[in-house]
Write a protein that holds these residues in place. Structure first.
Motif, short mmCIF file in Angstrom:
data_model
loop_
_atom_site.label_atom_id
_atom_site.label_comp_id
_atom_site.label_asym_id
_atom_site.label_seq_id
_atom_site.Cartn_x
_atom_site.Cartn_y
_atom_site.Cartn_z
N ARG A 1 0.83 -1.21 0.00
CA ARG A 1 0.00 0.00 0.00
C ARG A 1 0.87 1.26 0.00
O ARG A 1 0.59 2.21 -0.73
N ARG A 2 1.91 1.27 0.81
CA ARG A 2 2.76 2.46 0.88
C ARG A 2 3.53 2.66 -0.42
O ARG A 2 3.71 3.80 -0.86
N LEU A 3 3.98 1.57 -1.04
CA LEU A 3 4.67 1.70 -2.32
C LEU A 3 3.72 2.20 -3.40
O LEU A 3 4.10 3.03 -4.23
N VAL A 4 2.49 1.72 -3.40
CA VAL A 4 1.51 2.14 -4.41
C VAL A 4 1.17 3.61 -4.26
O VAL A 4 1.17 4.36 -5.24
N VAL A 5 0.87 4.04 -3.05
CA VAL A 5 0.41 5.42 -2.84
C VAL A 5 1.51 6.44 -3.09
O VAL A 5 1.24 7.59 -3.43
N THR A 6 2.76 6.02 -2.94
CA THR A 6 3.88 6.94 -3.20
C THR A 6 4.41 6.79 -4.63
O THR A 6 5.40 7.43 -4.99
N GLY A 7 3.77 5.94 -5.43
CA GLY A 7 4.21 5.74 -6.80
C GLY A 7 5.52 5.00 -6.91
O GLY A 7 6.22 5.10 -7.92
N MET A 8 5.86 4.23 -5.88
CA MET A 8 7.14 3.52 -5.83
C MET A 8 7.01 2.02 -6.11
O MET A 8 7.97 1.28 -5.90
N ASP A 9 5.86 1.57 -6.56
CA ASP A 9 5.69 0.14 -6.82
C ASP A 9 6.23 -0.23 -8.20
O ASP A 9 5.55 -0.84 -9.03
N VAL A 10 7.48 0.13 -8.43
CA VAL A 10 8.14 -0.17 -9.70
C VAL A 10 8.80 -1.54 -9.58
O VAL A 10 9.13 -2.00 -8.48
N PRO A 11 9.00 -2.26 -10.70
CA PRO A 11 9.52 -3.62 -10.63
C PRO A 11 10.83 -3.76 -9.86
O PRO A 11 11.00 -4.70 -9.08
N MET B 1 1.98 11.75 -1.74
CA MET B 1 1.19 10.86 -2.58
C MET B 1 1.40 11.24 -4.04
O MET B 1 1.52 12.42 -4.37
N ARG B 2 1.43 10.23 -4.88
CA ARG B 2 1.60 10.45 -6.31
C ARG B 2 0.50 9.72 -7.07
O ARG B 2 -0.06 8.73 -6.57
N PRO B 3 0.19 10.16 -8.29
CA PRO B 3 -0.75 9.41 -9.12
C PRO B 3 -0.23 7.99 -9.36
O PRO B 3 0.96 7.73 -9.23
N LEU B 4 -1.12 7.11 -9.70
CA LEU B 4 -0.78 5.71 -9.91
C LEU B 4 0.36 5.58 -10.93
O LEU B 4 0.33 6.21 -11.98
N ARG C 1 -0.62 -6.59 -5.33
CA ARG C 1 -0.24 -5.29 -5.89
C ARG C 1 -1.30 -4.80 -6.86
O ARG C 1 -1.69 -3.63 -6.85
N GLU C 2 -1.77 -5.71 -7.73
CA GLU C 2 -2.81 -5.34 -8.69
C GLU C 2 -4.06 -4.84 -7.97
O GLU C 2 -4.66 -3.83 -8.37
N GLN C 3 -4.45 -5.54 -6.92
CA GLN C 3 -5.65 -5.14 -6.19
C GLN C 3 -5.44 -3.82 -5.46
O GLN C 3 -6.34 -2.97 -5.42
N GLU C 4 -4.26 -3.63 -4.86
CA GLU C 4 -4.01 -2.39 -4.15
C GLU C 4 -3.95 -1.19 -5.09
O GLU C 4 -4.33 -0.08 -4.72
N ARG C 5 -3.49 -1.40 -6.30
CA ARG C 5 -3.51 -0.32 -7.30
C ARG C 5 -4.96 0.05 -7.63
O ARG C 5 -5.30 1.22 -7.76
#
Length: 230
Positions: free
Chosen positions: A131-141, A194-197, A160-164
């Motif tokens: 959740r924290r990686l997604v909301v900060t736009g840091m869920d990169v591979p 927070m950053r956009p998806l 990850r897909e669901q949290e996005r």
């Protein structure tokens, strides 16, 4: 009456297959509903998925959280790692503070300690970190690989897909302040920014739209026999 060994094994195998069958061949919650839109999409096998998730969990606890780069990254996005959480820090899945298993002179005590450590480690959820990686736009591979290891796609990819998708829903249903409240972890682990998806795909957005429409239908009780035609 005594059962032969082969008979017992066969019965156990049939029982296990029957048990596992209840959890295989179902759709992942993260997959868009295909109701009324042609053949169902790929099915999600929980039995096959769970060992991959456990692999990610062990990697995160035993290795990633002890890496200086991961520690710096966690500090930057303001989330505590398992070994930093008080009063019950978790250093490894084996109870070792070094993240590596150690022999105990007292075999009984060592076995009990390892069992306790394994139980505590298995209770560590990876969802708050996703959740924290997604909301900060840091869920990169590359970050997901650094946190969760080689099995990250199979192990935490569905979450990850669901949290996005959840992040998209939160943005659509409330303003900035409301979304931040949802993602803050009080009292200290608040979201620093927070950053956009990150790089949403057209397919991802379409799947989110379908799920959002289904949610609106649920709010109006337009489900089951009352479901609107597609």
């Amino acid at each position: 009456m005594a059962f032969s060994s082969s008979s017992s094994e066969d019965n156990f195998g049939m029982s296990r297959s029957f048990r596992d069958a209840r959890f295989t061949g179902i759709n992942s919650p993260s997959e868009a509903s295909s109701r009324g839109k042609g053949p169902a999409g790929p099915q999600f096998d929980i039995i096959a998925w769970f060992p991959k998730y456990q692999s990610c969990q062990r990697y995160f606890i035993d290795h990633a959280q002890h890496e200086p780069l991961v520690q710096a990254f966690a500090s930057f996005i303001n989330i505590l790692l398992p070994f930093q959480r008080q009063p019950h820090p978790i250093f490894s899945s084996t109870g070792s503070r070094s993240g590596k298993s150690r022999l105990d002179k007292d075999a009984t005590r060592g076995s009990s300690s390892e069992a306790s450590a394994a139980a505590a480690a298995s209770a560590v959820s990876l969802i708050p970190f996703l959740r924290r990686l997604v909301v900060t736009g840091m869920d990169v591979p590359q970050v997901l690989h650094g946190f969760f290891g080689d099995d990250w796609q199979a192990g935490v990819g569905p979450q990850r897909e669901q949290e996005r998708r959840n992040y998209l829903f939160a943005a659509k249903s409330g303003g900035w302040a409301s979304v931040k409240r949802d993602y803050d972890m009080l009292p200290l682990e608040t979201v620093p920014f927070m950053r956009p998806l990150y790089e949403p795909t057209d397919g991802e957005l379409q799947a989110a739209e379908r799920s959002w429409s289904e949610w609106l239908a649920l709010e109006d009780w337009m489900v089951g026999p009352r479901a609107p035609p597609d």
